[in-house]
Design an enzyme around this catalytic site. Structure first.
Site, PDB file in Angstrom:
ATOM      1  N   HIS A  19      -0.260   7.135   3.343  1.00 34.67           N
ATOM      2  CA  HIS A  19      -1.043   6.711   2.161  1.00 34.67           C
ATOM      3  C   HIS A  19      -0.485   7.344   0.889  1.00 34.67           C
ATOM      4  CE1 HIS A  19      -4.169   4.241   4.064  1.00 34.67           C
ATOM      5  NE2 HIS A  19      -3.962   5.022   5.109  1.00 34.67           N
ATOM      6  N   ASP A  21       2.516   5.813  -0.400  1.00 33.69           N
ATOM      7  CA  ASP A  21       3.444   4.857  -1.043  1.00 33.69           C
ATOM      8  C   ASP A  21       2.804   4.080  -2.188  1.00 33.69           C
ATOM      9  OD1 ASP A  21       1.937   3.175   0.629  1.00 33.69           O
ATOM     10  OD2 ASP A  21       3.658   1.966   1.249  1.00 33.69           O
ATOM     11  N   GLY A 106      -1.030  -5.705  15.511  1.00 35.85           N
ATOM     12  CA  GLY A 106      -2.300  -4.997  15.354  1.00 35.85           C
ATOM     13  C   GLY A 106      -2.227  -3.562  15.816  1.00 35.85           C
ATOM     14  N   ALA A 107      -1.025  -3.014  15.982  1.00 39.33           N
ATOM     15  CA  ALA A 107      -0.867  -1.658  16.499  1.00 39.33           C
ATOM     16  C   ALA A 107      -0.446  -0.678  15.410  1.00 39.33           C
ATOM     17  CB  ALA A 107       0.167  -1.651  17.625  1.00 39.33           C
ATOM     18  N   LEU A 109       2.232  -0.883  13.672  1.00 35.63           N
ATOM     19  CA  LEU A 109       3.680  -0.676  13.765  1.00 35.63           C
ATOM     20  C   LEU A 109       4.437  -1.680  12.887  1.00 35.63           C
ATOM     21  CD1 LEU A 109       3.871  -0.068  17.626  1.00 35.63           C
ATOM     22  CD2 LEU A 109       3.804   1.651  15.803  1.00 35.63           C
ATOM     23  N   SER A 111       4.176  -5.041  12.416  1.00 38.98           N
ATOM     24  CA  SER A 111       4.645  -6.358  12.866  1.00 38.98           C
ATOM     25  C   SER A 111       4.556  -7.371  11.732  1.00 38.98           C
ATOM     26  CB  SER A 111       3.859  -6.835  14.083  1.00 38.98           C
ATOM     27  OG  SER A 111       2.500  -6.946  13.764  1.00 38.98           O
ATOM     28  N   GLU A 144       2.276 -10.186   1.267  1.00 39.31           N
ATOM     29  CA  GLU A 144       1.126  -9.492   1.869  1.00 39.31           C
ATOM     30  C   GLU A 144      -0.016  -9.333   0.876  1.00 39.31           C
ATOM     31  OE1 GLU A 144       1.097  -6.773   4.842  1.00 39.31           O
ATOM     32  OE2 GLU A 144       3.198  -6.974   5.437  1.00 39.31           O
ATOM     33  N   ASP A 156       6.577  -0.201   4.427  1.00 39.80           N
ATOM     34  CA  ASP A 156       6.873  -0.914   5.668  1.00 39.80           C
ATOM     35  C   ASP A 156       8.031  -1.891   5.475  1.00 39.80           C
ATOM     36  OD1 ASP A 156       4.619   0.452   6.364  1.00 39.80           O
ATOM     37  OD2 ASP A 156       3.308  -1.296   6.367  1.00 39.80           O
TER      38      ASP A 156
HETATM   39  C1  GLA Z   1       0.122   0.489   5.704  1.00 43.66           C
HETATM   40  C2  GLA Z   1       0.712  -0.105   4.434  1.00 43.66           C
HETATM   41  C3  GLA Z   1       1.749   0.840   3.823  1.00 43.66           C
HETATM   42  C4  GLA Z   1       1.217   2.264   3.686  1.00 43.66           C
HETATM   43  C5  GLA Z   1       0.542   2.716   4.985  1.00 43.66           C
HETATM   44  C6  GLA Z   1      -0.137   4.042   4.836  1.00 43.66           C
HETATM   45  O1  GLA Z   1       1.100   0.561   6.693  1.00 43.66           O
HETATM   46  O2  GLA Z   1       1.321  -1.340   4.711  1.00 43.66           O
HETATM   47  O3  GLA Z   1       2.171   0.321   2.582  1.00 43.66           O
HETATM   48  O4  GLA Z   1       0.349   2.360   2.598  1.00 43.66           O
HETATM   49  O5  GLA Z   1      -0.410   1.775   5.442  1.00 43.66           O
HETATM   50  O6  GLA Z   1       0.788   5.051   4.630  1.00 43.66           O
END
Ligand code: GLA
Length: 365
Positions: A19, A21, A106-107, A109, A111, A144, A156
């Site tokens: 949290h 970024d 939904g994990a 990771l 996707s 997104e 991500d």
């Molecule tokens: C999700 C968001 C990222 C980041 C994380 C928390 O994965 O897609 O941009 O904010 O939560 O670090």
């Protein structure tokens, strides 16, 4: 019959910097060797067909002029990427896209980032659009936020596009777009491994909690007169009137310091120290940022009880996955302990798998 291009697109785990970024802080994710395969071929009739092997998914078709709200479910991300690219003035004549996944959705990771960025990278090449990876990441982020309605940062997208085998990606998110450098990760040479524990608990970034945290951070930064909350000092938090905003700020500041400590520990191969930092990050996300959940907390506790050097939730939180750094000879013990603790709560056994730092999206054939 036009050529079919095949791409491999990894998911990611964030080692640390959670949290941050959207707060201008540093983040340190790795792309992982769990990926999507995306096959694309061109069409010239302004139609996009999407197929996937995800459970319950069927073929989804839409026009290249697709608009937000017109596509639902998993295909939202694919449609959102086509929308984002055409909105930015790039010509997409049409495409057939097939997605096969070895990356649980939904994990937590990424996707969804793998899907948007993989489609973006593949269409960019297929139609010779000349976009660089950072630009594709920006367009994927827009898909997104403005199409799928999840106001995410760029961690991500940049990770699944710029990841490198045996390296983490250190990002500075205080500049737009974020800048990246790579950091070699060598714990495997020293007999350690990284385990992902997919709790199977609900994880939905668009359901309001993520946006609420983001809003709280923006309010705290505004109260302190700062562009980025990660620039605040611990003293400044005393000036905040609201206890919740104080706690959120405390997480952002301590997490920023932990990323720096983690990079230093990785460079010195100080694995026990890295483990301690990872576990401290979890406590901060649980107590100050309040984005953990019982399934994540139990996964972390169980991993530590069975000999992990450190463990934490990874990604947005509210479910999803935890990571644990552990000596390879503790792997069975950690798995068994996590399963036993889950069984004692009558929770479904979590999925666990070892991950290695992998390359970002790349064309295979
Ligand atoms: C999700 C968001 C990222 C980041 C994380 C928390 O994965 O897609 O941009 O904010 O939560 O670090």
């Amino acid at each position: 019959m036009t050529d079919v291009h095949r791409w491999e697109v990894p998911g990611r785990v964030n080692l640390i910097g959670e949290h941050l970024d959207y707060n201008g802080g540093p983040v340190l994710p790795i792309a992982i060797d769990r990926s999507l395969t995306i096959k694309v071929r061109s069409r010239d009739d302004a139609v996009v067909n999407l197929w996937s092997d995800l459970p319950g998914s069927t073929k989804v078709s839409f026009g290249t002029g697709v608009q937000p709200g017109e596509v639902e479910g998993w295909a939202t991300y694919g449609a959102g990427m086509v929308w984002s690219m055409t909105q930015a003035g790039h010509d997409i004549p049409g495409a057939d896209i097939v997605v096969e996944s070895r990356l649980p959705s939904g994990a937590g990771l990424s996707s969804s980032a793998a899907l948007t960025c993989g489609i973006g990278a593949a269409l960019n090449e297929l139609f010779g659009l000349g976009l660089d990876r950072t630009r594709i990441a920006q367009l994927a982020q827009r898909a997104e936020t403005d199409f799928a309605g999840a106001p995410v940062g760029m961690m991500d997208q940049l990770t699944v596009l710029l990841g490198e085998v045996d390296h983490a990606v250190l990002m500075d998110t205080s500049v737009s777009p974020p800048t990246t450098t790579t950091v070699p990760v060598t714990w495997e040479e020293d007999g350690l491994t990284m385990l992902v524990i997919n709790t199977g608990a609900h994880h939905a970034l668009a359901d309001g909690e993520y946006a609420a945290r983001r809003d709280e951070c923006e309010r705290a930064a505004a109260e302190l007169g700062l562009e980025w909350l990660s620039d605040a000092t611990l003293d400044a938090t005393v000036r905040l009137t609201d206890d919740t905003l104080k706690a959120r700020t405390r997480h952002v500041l301590t997490e920023t310091a932990r990323v720096r400590g983690a990079v230093s520990a990785i460079n010195r191969r100080a694995w026990a120290q890295l483990g301690t930092i990872l576990t401290a990050s979890h406590a901060s996300l649980r107590d100050d940022f309040q984005v953990s959940c019982p399934e994540l907390d139990v996964a972390v506790e169980a991993a530590l009880e069975a000999g992990a050097l450190g463990a934490r939730m990874t990604g947005g939180g509210f479910g999803g996955s935890a990571i644990a750094l552990l000596p390879i000879d503790r792997l069975s013990a950690v798995r068994e302990r996590v399963e036993a603790r889950y069984a004692s709560h009558q929770w479904k056994p979590p999925q666990t798998f070892v991950v290695h730092a992998a390359d970002g999206a790349h064309r295979v054939t």
